[in-house]
Design a protein around this motif. Structure first.
Motif, PDB file in Angstrom:
ATOM      1  N   GLU B 146      34.131 -24.343  75.007  1.00  0.00           N
ATOM      2  CA  GLU B 146      35.093 -25.339  75.490  1.00  0.00           C
ATOM      3  C   GLU B 146      36.539 -24.922  75.239  1.00  0.00           C
ATOM      4  N   LYS B 147      36.796 -24.333  74.081  1.00  0.00           N
ATOM      5  CA  LYS B 147      38.191 -24.144  73.668  1.00  0.00           C
ATOM      6  C   LYS B 147      38.678 -22.686  73.658  1.00  0.00           C
ATOM      7  N   VAL B 148      37.806 -21.739  73.494  1.00  0.00           N
ATOM      8  CA  VAL B 148      38.271 -20.356  73.261  1.00  0.00           C
ATOM      9  C   VAL B 148      37.957 -19.435  74.434  1.00  0.00           C
ATOM     10  N   ASN B 149      36.803 -19.659  75.046  1.00  0.00           N
ATOM     11  CA  ASN B 149      36.388 -18.846  76.182  1.00  0.00           C
ATOM     12  C   ASN B 149      36.375 -17.357  75.852  1.00  0.00           C
ATOM     13  N   VAL B 150      35.501 -17.013  74.955  1.00  0.00           N
ATOM     14  CA  VAL B 150      35.375 -15.626  74.537  1.00  0.00           C
ATOM     15  C   VAL B 150      33.902 -15.232  74.599  1.00  0.00           C
ATOM     16  N   SER B 151      33.644 -14.004  74.939  1.00  0.00           N
ATOM     17  CA  SER B 151      32.241 -13.570  74.933  1.00  0.00           C
ATOM     18  C   SER B 151      31.874 -13.115  73.526  1.00  0.00           C
ATOM     19  N   TYR B 152      30.624 -13.280  73.217  1.00  0.00           N
ATOM     20  CA  TYR B 152      30.204 -12.940  71.858  1.00  0.00           C
ATOM     21  C   TYR B 152      28.878 -12.202  71.863  1.00  0.00           C
ATOM     22  N   GLU B 153      28.667 -11.527  70.751  1.00  0.00           N
ATOM     23  CA  GLU B 153      27.427 -10.771  70.562  1.00  0.00           C
ATOM     24  C   GLU B 153      26.812 -11.264  69.246  1.00  0.00           C
ATOM     25  N   ILE B 154      25.541 -11.576  69.291  1.00  0.00           N
ATOM     26  CA  ILE B 154      24.899 -12.085  68.059  1.00  0.00           C
ATOM     27  C   ILE B 154      24.282 -10.919  67.298  1.00  0.00           C
ATOM     28  N   VAL B 155      24.605 -10.842  66.033  1.00  0.00           N
ATOM     29  CA  VAL B 155      24.004  -9.806  65.180  1.00  0.00           C
ATOM     30  C   VAL B 155      23.250 -10.530  64.070  1.00  0.00           C
ATOM     31  N   SER B 156      21.980 -10.407  64.114  1.00  0.00           N
ATOM     32  CA  SER B 156      21.183 -11.143  63.136  1.00  0.00           C
ATOM     33  C   SER B 156      20.639 -10.239  62.040  1.00  0.00           C
ATOM     34  N   GLU B 157      20.417  -8.951  62.380  1.00  0.00           N
ATOM     35  CA  GLU B 157      19.708  -8.050  61.463  1.00  0.00           C
ATOM     36  C   GLU B 157      20.379  -7.936  60.099  1.00  0.00           C
ATOM     37  N   GLU B 158      21.713  -7.774  60.131  1.00  0.00           N
ATOM     38  CA  GLU B 158      22.406  -7.558  58.848  1.00  0.00           C
ATOM     39  C   GLU B 158      22.339  -8.775  57.935  1.00  0.00           C
ATOM     40  N   ILE B 159      22.128  -9.897  58.560  1.00  0.00           N
ATOM     41  CA  ILE B 159      22.175 -11.138  57.800  1.00  0.00           C
ATOM     42  C   ILE B 159      20.794 -11.643  57.450  1.00  0.00           C
ATOM     43  N   THR B 160      19.806 -11.295  58.267  1.00  0.00           N
ATOM     44  CA  THR B 160      18.467 -11.796  58.027  1.00  0.00           C
ATOM     45  C   THR B 160      17.874 -11.111  56.798  1.00  0.00           C
ATOM     46  N   VAL B 161      18.575 -11.218  55.768  1.00  0.00           N
ATOM     47  CA  VAL B 161      18.093 -10.683  54.502  1.00  0.00           C
ATOM     48  C   VAL B 161      18.061 -11.839  53.531  1.00  0.00           C
ATOM     49  N   LYS B 162      17.190 -11.644  52.555  1.00  0.00           N
ATOM     50  CA  LYS B 162      17.106 -12.704  51.552  1.00  0.00           C
ATOM     51  C   LYS B 162      18.433 -12.791  50.823  1.00  0.00           C
ATOM     52  N   GLY B 163      18.792 -13.944  50.450  1.00  0.00           N
ATOM     53  CA  GLY B 163      20.037 -14.111  49.711  1.00  0.00           C
ATOM     54  C   GLY B 163      21.027 -14.975  50.433  1.00  0.00           C
ATOM     55  N   GLY B 164      20.794 -15.187  51.712  1.00  0.00           N
ATOM     56  CA  GLY B 164      21.752 -15.957  52.476  1.00  0.00           C
ATOM     57  C   GLY B 164      21.332 -17.395  52.719  1.00  0.00           C
ATOM     58  N   ARG B 165      20.129 -17.753  52.277  1.00  0.00           N
ATOM     59  CA  ARG B 165      19.630 -19.093  52.587  1.00  0.00           C
ATOM     60  C   ARG B 165      19.946 -20.064  51.455  1.00  0.00           C
ATOM     61  N   TYR B 166      19.817 -21.362  51.781  1.00  0.00           N
ATOM     62  CA  TYR B 166      20.095 -22.358  50.748  1.00  0.00           C
ATOM     63  C   TYR B 166      19.112 -22.223  49.585  1.00  0.00           C
ATOM     64  N   ILE B 167      17.865 -21.957  49.894  1.00  0.00           N
ATOM     65  CA  ILE B 167      16.862 -21.859  48.816  1.00  0.00           C
ATOM     66  C   ILE B 167      17.183 -20.671  47.886  1.00  0.00           C
ATOM     67  N   ASP B 168      17.778 -19.605  48.469  1.00  0.00           N
ATOM     68  CA  ASP B 168      18.185 -18.471  47.623  1.00  0.00           C
ATOM     69  C   ASP B 168      19.285 -18.890  46.657  1.00  0.00           C
ATOM     70  N   PHE B 169      20.105 -19.809  47.111  1.00  0.00           N
ATOM     71  CA  PHE B 169      21.172 -20.332  46.264  1.00  0.00           C
ATOM     72  C   PHE B 169      20.592 -21.318  45.235  1.00  0.00           C
ATOM     73  N   LEU B 170      19.641 -22.147  45.723  1.00  0.00           N
ATOM     74  CA  LEU B 170      19.130 -23.242  44.901  1.00  0.00           C
ATOM     75  C   LEU B 170      18.226 -22.762  43.766  1.00  0.00           C
ATOM     76  N   LEU B 171      17.334 -21.837  44.064  1.00  0.00           N
ATOM     77  CA  LEU B 171      16.307 -21.481  43.077  1.00  0.00           C
ATOM     78  C   LEU B 171      16.878 -20.946  41.764  1.00  0.00           C
ATOM     79  N   PRO B 172      17.818 -20.006  41.771  1.00  0.00           N
ATOM     80  CA  PRO B 172      18.396 -19.594  40.483  1.00  0.00           C
ATOM     81  C   PRO B 172      19.079 -20.756  39.763  1.00  0.00           C
ATOM     82  N   GLY B 173      19.681 -21.644  40.558  1.00  0.00           N
ATOM     83  CA  GLY B 173      20.328 -22.821  39.964  1.00  0.00           C
ATOM     84  C   GLY B 173      19.321 -23.693  39.234  1.00  0.00           C
ATOM     85  N   LEU B 174      18.156 -23.860  39.853  1.00  0.00           N
ATOM     86  CA  LEU B 174      17.128 -24.689  39.212  1.00  0.00           C
ATOM     87  C   LEU B 174      16.614 -24.038  37.936  1.00  0.00           C
TER      88      LEU B 174
END
Lengths: 327, 361
Positions: B146-174
Motif C-alpha cells: 500500500e505505502k512503499v511499492n517495492v519488490s521483495y525477495e523472501i529468504v528463509s534459509e538463514e533464519i529457519t534455524v533454531k534460536g529465533g522462535r519464542y520457545i527458544d527464548f522462553l525455555l532458557p528463561g523457564l
C-alpha cells in the motif's frame, strides 16, 4: 488479693551435706530483653546425679534460664560453667554430653518417627541400632513408620524425649516436657524418665506441674520474676515455710474479714477476692479449725465449701507470691 | 553406616517423594507452562511486532527514506488498513542496525523479522515455521504493497534455524526461573520454616554440623534444578526441536553459578525471618521484581532504556541472558565467563552476609 510476698531462698547447706559435687555452676547471671529482666542476678549450682525441678508461672524466667544453660541464649552478664567447661570455648564437647528437649519443637512433617530418630542419632555419630533402641524406649515402636505430622501431642513429646536421651547424656535438660498432655501421657513420660535415671544422669526440668516435680525430682527451685524465691527438698521447703496444713473456704462479700488476722497459730492468711476464697496456713488443723469456726460465728461471717488438707507446692507458691503456679 | 550428611540429604528427597505437589510445581508445571506459552505464542496474533532493518551507512537508500516517512519518533509504524470488513491494524517497531546485529537480535528473540534493502529491492528474512514471524511478514507485506511499492525477495534459509522462535527464548528463561524459585523457596523458605518450628535450634543443639546442613540444602536443590532442566530440555528437544547450540561446559558453568547466586540470596533472605508473613514478603520482594524485569517471559528490551543497566545487574537477567547465549547463539565458556564470575560473586557475598546475621537459635 492480699498475700504475703517475700524473696526467700533456702540455704543449700542440706544439699551440700549430701557430698554431691556441682555439675552446673551458675554464677550471677542476668538476662534482659529490652525493659524486661527475665533472669535477675541468679546464682545456683546443680549437683551431679541430682534431679532438679524449676517451677514457676509463665514469665518467671524458667525457659530463659534453661536455654542459657543449654547454650541457646547467652546471658548479658554472669557465667555458666558445666563440668568446668563453658559454651564459648567448649560448645562441641558440651553438646555431646547434654540431652535436651525444648519447650516447643515440631518435626519435619513428612518424615517418619524412625527417620527422625535416625537423623538425630547421626548427629551424634550413633549407629542405626541406637535409633531403633530409642524408638522402642520412647514407647513409639508401633508408630515407627508413622509420619511425625500424624502423631498426637503425647507421641510428639515422647519422640522429643527419645531424641533428648539418644546420646545417653550426662545432663538431661527438659523444658516443660509434659505441658498440654493428658494425665496418662504425662505418666508415660515420667516412667520413661525414671527408667533413664537409672543411668545416673543429672536431670533438670522446668514444669508447671507440682506432681511432676514431686514425682521426678528431689530438689525444687521456685522462680518468680527472674529470681529464685525457694530452693530445696520439697519437705524442707514446706517445713521452712512454717506451715504444713491448709484450711480453705469460700465467702460472700468484698470486705476483708479482719478477725482472721487476729487468730492465734495461723501462720499466714491469703484472701482471693476474685475467687472469693480464703486460705489459712496452719500447723495443726484439728487444733485451729474449732477456733476459726467459733471466731467466724462470733463475727457473723459465713464460711462456705470448707476444705482442710496438707500443703503442696502450689500452696507454697501461692503463699509466697500471691499467685498460682499455673497462672 | 549412619552418616548425618547423607541423612540430611535423604530427608530432602523423602519430602519430595511424599509431597507429590512439590514434584508437580517444580517439574511438571514449568513443562506445562513452556508447552502452553510456546504453542500459543506461535499461533496468536500479536499487536506489537519488532523488525530489524539492516542499514548500510555508506549508501542512501530509497527504502529507508520511505520507511522513515511512515514511522513515528519511536521508530514505530502504526498501520491501519483501509476500513472494511477485513480491516485490521498493527504496530511494528523498527531497529536500524548493521547486518551482524540484526541476526543477533532475531536469535535473541528481540525481533521476528529482518529487512535488508539492496539496489531497489529488499530481502526479507524470517522463519516460515515461526507463526509470529509469518504474521509479521503478512502485516508488513500489506503495508509495503500500500505505502512503499517495492519488490521483495523472501529468504528463509538463514533464519529457519533454531534460536529465533519464542520457545527458544522462553525455555532458557523457564530454566532460570526454576533455579531462582528452587533456591528461594527450597532453601530460604525451608530455613524460615525450620526456624518457625523451632526445629532449627533443636537440630543445632543436637549437635548438627551447620556446614552439612547448608550443603545438604544446596546439593538437593542443585539436583532438583538439574532434573528440572533436563526434563525441560528433553521436552524442548522432542516437542520443539530445541538443541543446545553452544558448549555443554558453558551451560553447566552457568547453571552451577546461577545456583550459587540464588542459594546465596536464599541464605540471606532466610537468615533471620521468624514468621511466615515476613518470610513470604521477603521472598516475594526479591523474586517478583526479577520475574517482571529480567525478561523471563518477554524481553526487557521494551522497558525504558534508562533502567536497562539496573535490569542487567539483576542476577536473574545475567543468568537468563547467558543461558540464552549458550542455548541459542552457540556461546562457549569464554562468552559467559563474566556472568559466571558475577553470579558466583553475588552468591558468595550474599551467603557471607547471610551467615553473618543468621539466626540459628
Amino acid at each position: 488479693m492480699s498475700s504475703c510476698f517475700l524473696i526467700w531462698p533456702i540455704p543449700l547447706k542440706n544439699l551440700l551435706k549430701m557430698h554431691m559435687k556441682p555439675i552446673i555452676k551458675i554464677n550471677e547471671i542476668t538476662k534482659k530483653f529490652k525493659n524486661l529482666t527475665a533472669v535477675d542476678n541468679l546464682t545456683i549450682n546443680i549437683n551431679e546425679g541430682e534431679n532438679t525441678a524449676i517451677l514457676g508461672p509463665n514469665g518467671a524466667g524458667k525457659t530463659t534460664l534453661v536455654e542459657m544453660i543449654e547454650g541457646i541464649q547467652s546471658p548479658n552478664s554472669g557465667e555458666i560453667s558445666i563440668l568446668n567447661m563453658n559454651w564459648k570455648n567448649n560448645e562441641k564437647e558440651l553438646r555431646k554430653i547434654i540431652g535436651l528437649s525444648l519447650q516447643e519443637t515440631r518435626f519435619i512433617d513428612k518424615i517418619t518417627v524412625y527417620e527422625t530418630m535416625l537423623l538425630f542419632a547421626s548427629f551424634y555419630g550413633l549407629k542405626k541400632e541406637k535409633a531403633e533402641e530409642m524408638v522402642i524406649l520412647s514407647g513409639l515402636n508401633d508408630k515407627k513408620d508413622s509420619l511425625t505430622m500424624n502423631l498426637s501431642g503425647g507421641q510428639k513429646q515422647k519422640l522429643s524425649l527419645g531424641i533428648a536421651l539418644i546420646n545417653d547424656p550426662k545432663i538431661i535438660i527438659l523444658d516443660e516436657p509434659t505441658t498440654g498432655l493428658d494425665p496418662h501421657a504425662r505418666r508415660e513420660i515420667w516412667y520413661t524418665l525414671k527408667e533413664q535415671k537409672k543411668k545416673n544422669a543429672t536431670l533438670l526440668l522446668t514444669t508447671h506441674y507440682m506432681e511432676e516435680a514431686e514425682f521426678l525430682c528431689q530438689r525444687i527451685i521456685i522462680m518468680y520474676q527472674g529470681k529464685i524465691i525457694a530452693d530445696g527438698k520439697i519437705n524442707d521447703l514446706l517445713k521452712y515455710h512454717g506451715a504444713r496444713e491448709l484450711i480453705e473456704f469460700s465467702f460472700y462479700g468484698k470486705k476483708e474479714p479482719q478477725f482472721l488476722f487476729d487468730l492465734p497459730d495461723v501462720k499466714d492468711v491469703n484472701i482471693d477476692f476474685e475467687e472469693s476464697k480464703i486460705r489459712l496456713y496452719v500447723n495443726n488443723i484439728s487444733k485451729i479449725l474449732p477456733i476459726v469456726l467459733t471466731a467466724a460465728n462470733k463475727a457473723k461471717f459465713k464460711i462456705l465449701d470448707l476444705q482442710c488438707r496438707k500443703m503442696n507446692l502450689d500452696d507454697l507458691f501461692l503463699s509466697l507470691t500471691g499467685k498460682s503456679l499455673n497462672e | 553406616m549412619n552418616n548425618s550428611f547423607i541423612n540430611l540429604l535423604k530427608i530432602h528427597f523423602l519430602e519430595y517423594k511424599r509431597e507429590p505437589a512439590v514434584l508437580f510445581w517444580t517439574i511438571i508445571f514449568p513443562v506445562a507452562l513452556s508447552l502452553v506459552l510456546g504453542v500459543s505464542f506461535s499461533k496468536k496474533d500479536q499487536v506489537f511486532q519488532r523488525a530489524a532493518i539492516i542499514i548500510d551507512l555508506d549508501k542512501d537508500n530509497f527504502f529507508l527514506s520511505k520507511i522513515k516517512n511512515n514511522i513515528n519518533e519511536n521508530n514505530t509504524l502504526i498501520y491501519q488498513s483501509a476500513k472494511g470488513q477485513n480491516s485490521y491494524g498493527f504496530h511494528m517497531k523498527f531497529d536500524f542496525v548493521n547486518r551482524e546485529e540484526a541476526f543477533k537480535l532475531i536469535k535473541k528473540g528481540l525481533v521476528s523479522i529482518i529487512l535488508e534493502p539492496y539496489n531497489n529491492n529488499i530481502r526479507i528474512f524470517f522463519d516460515k515455521n515461526n507463526s509470529q514471524a509469518e504474521l509479521a511478514f503478512f502485516q508488513l507485506k500489506s503495508f509495503l504493497a500500500e505505502k512503499v511499492n517495492v519488490s521483495y525477495e523472501i529468504v528463509s534459509e538463514e533464519i529457519t534455524v533454531k534460536g529465533g522462535r519464542y520457545i527458544d527464548f522462553l525455555l532458557p528463561g523457564l530454566i532460570c526461573l526454576g533455579i531462582m524459585n528452587s533456591a528461594l523457596w527450597g532453601i530460604g523458605w525451608s530455613f524460615i520454616e525450620l526456624r518457625i518450628k523451632k526445629l532449627l535450634r533443636r537440630m543445632v543443639a543436637a549437635p548438627m554440623k551447620k556446614s552439612e546442613f547448608l550443603a545438604s540444602h544446596f546439593i538437593s536443590r542443585v539436583i532438583m534444578a538439574a532434573v528440572e532442566m533436563l526434563i525441560l530440555c528433553l521436552f524442548g528437544y522432542f516437542y520443539f526441536n530445541i538443541t543446545i547450540s553452544g558448549s555443554l561446559y558453558a551451560l553447566i558453568a552457568v547453571f552451577i553459578c546461577g545456583n550459587l547466586a540464588f542459594s546465596g540470596i536464599a541464605v540471606l533472605v532466610g537468615s533471620r525471618a521468624q514468621n511466615s508473613r515476613i518470610g513470604n514478603g521477603l521472598i516475594n520482594a526479591v523474586s517478583i521484581p526479577m520475574l517482571i524485569l529480567s525478561g523471563i517471559f518477554f524481553s526487557y528490551i521494551n522497558l525504558p532504556e534508562a533502567i536497562h543497566p539496573v535490569i542487567k545487574a539483576l542476577p536473574l537477567t545475567q543468568l537468563a541472558d547467558s543461558l540464552r547465549l549458550v542455548f541459542n547463539e552457540g556461546a562457549n565458556f569464554l562468552d559467559v565467563w563474566f556472568s559466571c564470575v558475577y553470579l558466583s560473586f553475588i552468591g558468595f557475598m550474599t551467603s557471607y552476609f547471610g551467615l553473618k546475621i543468621f539466626k540459628w537459635y
